[in-house]
Design a protein around this motif. Structure first.
Motif, PDB file in Angstrom:
ATOM      1  N   PHE A 157      12.761 -47.734  56.042  1.00 28.25           N
ATOM      2  CA  PHE A 157      13.017 -47.328  54.778  1.00 28.25           C
ATOM      3  C   PHE A 157      13.728 -48.484  53.959  1.00 28.25           C
ATOM      4  CE2 PHE A 157      15.874 -45.711  51.613  1.00 28.25           C
ATOM      5  CZ  PHE A 157      15.092 -44.608  51.348  1.00 28.25           C
ATOM      6  N   ILE A 158      13.278 -48.795  52.679  1.00 24.73           N
ATOM      7  CA  ILE A 158      13.796 -49.866  51.832  1.00 24.73           C
ATOM      8  C   ILE A 158      14.307 -49.377  50.443  1.00 24.73           C
ATOM      9  CG2 ILE A 158      11.526 -50.008  51.074  1.00 24.73           C
ATOM     10  CD1 ILE A 158      12.214 -53.265  50.869  1.00 24.73           C
ATOM     11  N   ASN A 159      15.541 -49.973  50.227  1.00 28.03           N
ATOM     12  CA  ASN A 159      16.200 -49.632  49.154  1.00 28.03           C
ATOM     13  C   ASN A 159      16.876 -50.936  48.441  1.00 28.03           C
ATOM     14  OD1 ASN A 159      18.751 -49.237  47.531  1.00 28.03           O
ATOM     15  ND2 ASN A 159      18.292 -46.958  47.560  1.00 28.03           N
ATOM     16  N   LEU A 160      16.295 -51.209  47.019  1.00 28.01           N
ATOM     17  CA  LEU A 160      16.533 -52.666  46.458  1.00 28.01           C
ATOM     18  C   LEU A 160      17.626 -52.449  45.360  1.00 28.01           C
ATOM     19  CD1 LEU A 160      13.467 -54.577  47.007  1.00 28.01           C
ATOM     20  CD2 LEU A 160      15.495 -54.567  48.586  1.00 28.01           C
ATOM     21  N   ILE A 191      16.608 -51.298  55.351  1.00 29.08           N
ATOM     22  CA  ILE A 191      16.667 -52.581  54.696  1.00 29.08           C
ATOM     23  C   ILE A 191      17.287 -52.273  53.298  1.00 29.08           C
ATOM     24  CG2 ILE A 191      15.790 -54.733  53.973  1.00 29.08           C
ATOM     25  CD1 ILE A 191      14.046 -54.728  56.341  1.00 29.08           C
ATOM     26  N   ALA A 192      18.460 -52.844  52.915  1.00 24.57           N
ATOM     27  CA  ALA A 192      19.010 -52.312  51.610  1.00 24.57           C
ATOM     28  C   ALA A 192      19.811 -53.631  51.165  1.00 24.57           C
ATOM     29  CB  ALA A 192      19.664 -51.298  51.723  1.00 24.57           C
ATOM     30  N   THR A 193      19.935 -53.323  49.668  1.00 24.71           N
ATOM     31  CA  THR A 193      20.630 -54.532  49.063  1.00 24.71           C
ATOM     32  C   THR A 193      22.046 -53.973  49.184  1.00 24.71           C
ATOM     33  OG1 THR A 193      20.116 -53.205  47.180  1.00 24.71           O
ATOM     34  CG2 THR A 193      19.177 -55.587  47.401  1.00 24.71           C
ATOM     35  N   ASP A 194      23.045 -54.958  48.945  1.00 26.71           N
ATOM     36  CA  ASP A 194      24.568 -54.978  49.155  1.00 26.71           C
ATOM     37  C   ASP A 194      25.098 -54.300  48.032  1.00 26.71           C
ATOM     38  OD1 ASP A 194      27.141 -54.803  49.795  1.00 26.71           O
ATOM     39  OD2 ASP A 194      27.213 -56.786  49.926  1.00 26.71           O
ATOM     40  N   LEU A 254      20.931 -56.828  52.926  1.00 27.19           N
ATOM     41  CA  LEU A 254      20.537 -57.973  51.962  1.00 27.19           C
ATOM     42  C   LEU A 254      21.661 -58.312  51.019  1.00 27.19           C
ATOM     43  CD1 LEU A 254      16.856 -57.151  51.491  1.00 27.19           C
ATOM     44  CD2 LEU A 254      17.548 -59.258  52.574  1.00 27.19           C
ATOM     45  N   GLY A 255      21.917 -59.578  50.401  1.00 29.48           N
ATOM     46  CA  GLY A 255      22.809 -59.719  49.325  1.00 29.48           C
ATOM     47  C   GLY A 255      22.265 -58.881  48.197  1.00 29.48           C
ATOM     48  N   ASN A 284      21.553 -59.458  44.958  1.00 31.87           N
ATOM     49  CA  ASN A 284      20.422 -59.904  44.159  1.00 31.87           C
ATOM     50  C   ASN A 284      19.455 -60.872  44.950  1.00 31.87           C
ATOM     51  OD1 ASN A 284      19.000 -60.164  41.775  1.00 31.87           O
ATOM     52  ND2 ASN A 284      20.073 -61.823  41.146  1.00 31.87           N
ATOM     53  N   PRO A 285      18.878 -60.137  46.053  1.00 34.05           N
ATOM     54  CA  PRO A 285      18.259 -61.246  46.899  1.00 34.05           C
ATOM     55  C   PRO A 285      16.777 -61.941  46.486  1.00 34.05           C
ATOM     56  CG  PRO A 285      17.613 -58.987  47.487  1.00 34.05           C
ATOM     57  CD  PRO A 285      18.556 -58.983  46.541  1.00 34.05           C
ATOM     58  N   THR A 286      16.494 -62.669  46.729  1.00 31.50           N
ATOM     59  CA  THR A 286      14.969 -63.566  46.388  1.00 31.50           C
ATOM     60  C   THR A 286      14.027 -62.861  47.061  1.00 31.50           C
ATOM     61  OG1 THR A 286      14.880 -65.230  47.951  1.00 31.50           O
ATOM     62  CG2 THR A 286      16.052 -65.723  46.113  1.00 31.50           C
ATOM     63  N   LEU A 287      12.983 -62.890  46.332  1.00 24.53           N
ATOM     64  CA  LEU A 287      11.723 -62.382  47.157  1.00 24.53           C
ATOM     65  C   LEU A 287      11.248 -62.759  48.375  1.00 24.53           C
ATOM     66  CD1 LEU A 287       9.257 -60.441  46.378  1.00 24.53           C
ATOM     67  CD2 LEU A 287       7.929 -62.515  45.788  1.00 24.53           C
ATOM     68  N   GLN A 288      11.644 -64.038  48.711  1.00 24.35           N
ATOM     69  CA  GLN A 288      11.589 -64.308  49.992  1.00 24.35           C
ATOM     70  C   GLN A 288      12.544 -63.935  51.200  1.00 24.35           C
ATOM     71  OE1 GLN A 288       8.955 -66.911  50.654  1.00 24.35           O
ATOM     72  NE2 GLN A 288       9.591 -66.329  52.824  1.00 24.35           N
ATOM     73  N   GLU A 289      13.661 -63.863  50.541  1.00 28.20           N
ATOM     74  CA  GLU A 289      14.818 -63.328  51.580  1.00 28.20           C
ATOM     75  C   GLU A 289      14.075 -61.880  51.846  1.00 28.20           C
ATOM     76  OE1 GLU A 289      18.741 -65.538  49.971  1.00 28.20           O
ATOM     77  OE2 GLU A 289      17.968 -63.724  48.999  1.00 28.20           O
ATOM     78  N   ILE A 290      13.773 -61.150  50.988  1.00 27.01           N
ATOM     79  CA  ILE A 290      13.414 -59.606  51.393  1.00 27.01           C
ATOM     80  C   ILE A 290      12.290 -59.644  52.286  1.00 27.01           C
ATOM     81  CG2 ILE A 290      12.785 -57.558  50.315  1.00 27.01           C
ATOM     82  CD1 ILE A 290      13.820 -58.485  47.560  1.00 27.01           C
ATOM     83  N   THR A 291      11.314 -60.516  51.996  1.00 30.52           N
ATOM     84  CA  THR A 291      10.083 -60.622  52.786  1.00 30.52           C
ATOM     85  C   THR A 291      10.379 -60.963  54.109  1.00 30.52           C
ATOM     86  OG1 THR A 291       9.311 -62.666  51.911  1.00 30.52           O
ATOM     87  CG2 THR A 291       8.275 -60.904  50.886  1.00 30.52           C
ATOM     88  N   ASN A 292      11.353 -62.115  54.281  1.00 32.82           N
ATOM     89  CA  ASN A 292      11.796 -62.512  55.682  1.00 32.82           C
ATOM     90  C   ASN A 292      12.365 -61.504  56.241  1.00 32.82           C
ATOM     91  OD1 ASN A 292      10.866 -65.152  55.031  1.00 32.82           O
ATOM     92  ND2 ASN A 292      12.607 -65.993  54.617  1.00 32.82           N
ATOM     93  N   GLY A 293      13.105 -60.638  55.671  1.00 30.40           N
ATOM     94  CA  GLY A 293      13.896 -59.441  56.346  1.00 30.40           C
ATOM     95  C   GLY A 293      13.087 -58.517  56.713  1.00 30.40           C
TER      96      GLY A 293
END
Length: 427
Positions: A329-332, A353-356, A372-373, A375-384
């Protein structure tokens, strides 16, 4: 003594918003002999089913035309003058422009709500009953309750919940939420849904120390799935990874960013993405066009299948989770209280997986997924996401177990709402 509750919502049970109240109303209806839901607006006559001892009253609190002009008389009322003075002393700023308009409009709506409260109490209660006033949001309805509590000779218990949009002033375009100290002065309790929200309010310079003692954390919750034996299958037959998101679609939820992320992920993995929810009624056509364009791009990816489902009832969301092989499940979101959507997913053993954002860190951790942080970058999200998609069934099971344990310990409706009604009925 017979207890009567007057419960103020934004639109519930009309329409399809505030789905999370569907859980709470079951507990409220058992704790009170009679419940009146007062909803201030509705774009539809479609109503969800409520318990038999619940009566729904639809009442608009909008002000129009001459009412807007006449509301400026409130500028000279002591409550408004005190707010202006308090804001100037504590924030070193004058309340002018859009902030002043917001203040006056909210107070004017509060006066209308207060008058209506008197009418419905006089009509629907008698001397032998204990009266409770409960605003689900710490906004205009709580202002109305506070004005009534200030002016009435009746003995009433007045409470409000506070979530995110009604706590964090930075989520407002003018960085201001009116009459927070005033409402706390007359409310018996303010229940924030997260520790983060309560902590944020302790740093609000316009709230006096005496009023801070009225703030208490009371978390929301979701019901336990009826049968964990029917929980979601571990995998699909064709090794497709099913990822789900569930929210309204508006700038704060950053659903477009989820789409962009999964487009990138599809370069290396076969993914099916299901989003549950539709556009918020207030978003612009320009925003809708932008997001729909991203959805269209997602649909054209060879390794990505996208499906959007409408807003579903809580029980239907749970049914979907239990009968489909949801892997993540993802929430950004940019800002949150604590998302009920995450609670629902975790109750069905789905890692998140969610943003802080806001109080999200109180539910998402390395035990049940990835935080995640903000305001994560696209790369940080995809890596996660990639790291979680690589997990073996046994490795994923550790996160699934952690998700369920987090839900059961902190977001189980029977525990949280049971405690909540005990707290308010003992005031």
């Amino acid at each position: 003594m017979e207890k009567v509750l007057f419960f103020f919502t934004a639109s519930y049970p009309y329409g399809n918003e505030e789905t999370f109240i569907e859980n709470e109303i079951q507990y409220l209806s058992k704790a009170f002999e009679q419940v009146y839901i007062i909803t201030s607006k509705s774009d539809t006559n479609v109503s969800r089913e409520v318990p038999s001892n619940v009566t729904v009253i639809q009442r608009s609190t909008e002000i129009f035309g001459w009412q807007k002009l006449s509301s400026f008389k409130y500028l000279f009322y002591p409550t408004i003058q005190k707010e202006l003075f308090l804001y100037l002393i504590k924030n070193k700023q004058l309340l002018i422009g859009t902030r002043l308009n917001y203040l006056i409009k909210s107070f004017a709506k509060g006066v209308i709500i207060s008058t209506f409260i008197k009418e419905i109490i006089d009509k629907n209660t008698n001397e032998g009953q204990k009266i409770f006033l409960y605003s689900y949001w710490w906004l205009d309805e709580s202002i109305g309750i506070s004005i009534f509590k200030k002016t009435t000779t009746k003995s009433v218990v007045a409470i409000s919940r506070a979530h995110g949009y009604d706590i964090y002033s930075f989520r407002q375009a003018n960085n201001y939420l009116p009459l927070k100290n005033f409402t706390l002065t007359y409310l018996d309790k303010l229940f924030t849904i997260s520790s983060n929200g309560a902590k944020y309010l302790t740093n609000n310079p316009t709230i006096t120390k005496n009023n801070l003692s009225k703030i208490e954390v009371s978390r929301l919750g979701t019901n336990k799935p009826l049968s964990l034996n029917d929980r979601n299958p571990e995998k699909t037959n064709d090794n497709t990874h099913l990822i789900v998101s569930c929210s309204s679609i508006n700038p704060n939820k950053r659903v477009g960013l989820i789409a962009e992320t999964l487009v990138a992920i599809s370069n290396n993995y076969k993914v099916k993405w299901v989003h549950i929810g539709d556009f918020s009624h207030w978003v612009s056509e320009e925003f809708k066009n932008e997001v729909n364009a991203i959805f269209e791009k997602a649909n054209k990816c060879n390794n990505l299948t996208f499906k959007q489902l409408p807003v579903l009832k809580n029980k239907d969301v749970i049914t979907f989770y239990q009968t489909n092989p949801v892997k993540l499940f993802i929430n950004l979101s940019e800002s949150e209280g604590i998302p009920v959507s995450i609670m629902e997913a975790m109750s069905c053993r789905i890692p998140v997986i969610a943003t802080d954002a806001g109080g999200t860190r109180e539910i998402v951790s390395s035990k049940n997924g990835l935080l995640l942080g903000n305001n994560p970058t696209l790369q940080e999200i995809t890596n996660g996401i990639s790291n979680k998609l690589k997990l073996t069934v046994n490795e994923l099971e550790i996160y699934r177990t952690g998700a369920f344990e987090t839900w059961d310990s902190n977001y189980n409706a029977s525990k949280n709402y049971g405690n909540f009604v005990n707290k308010i009925t003992s005031i």
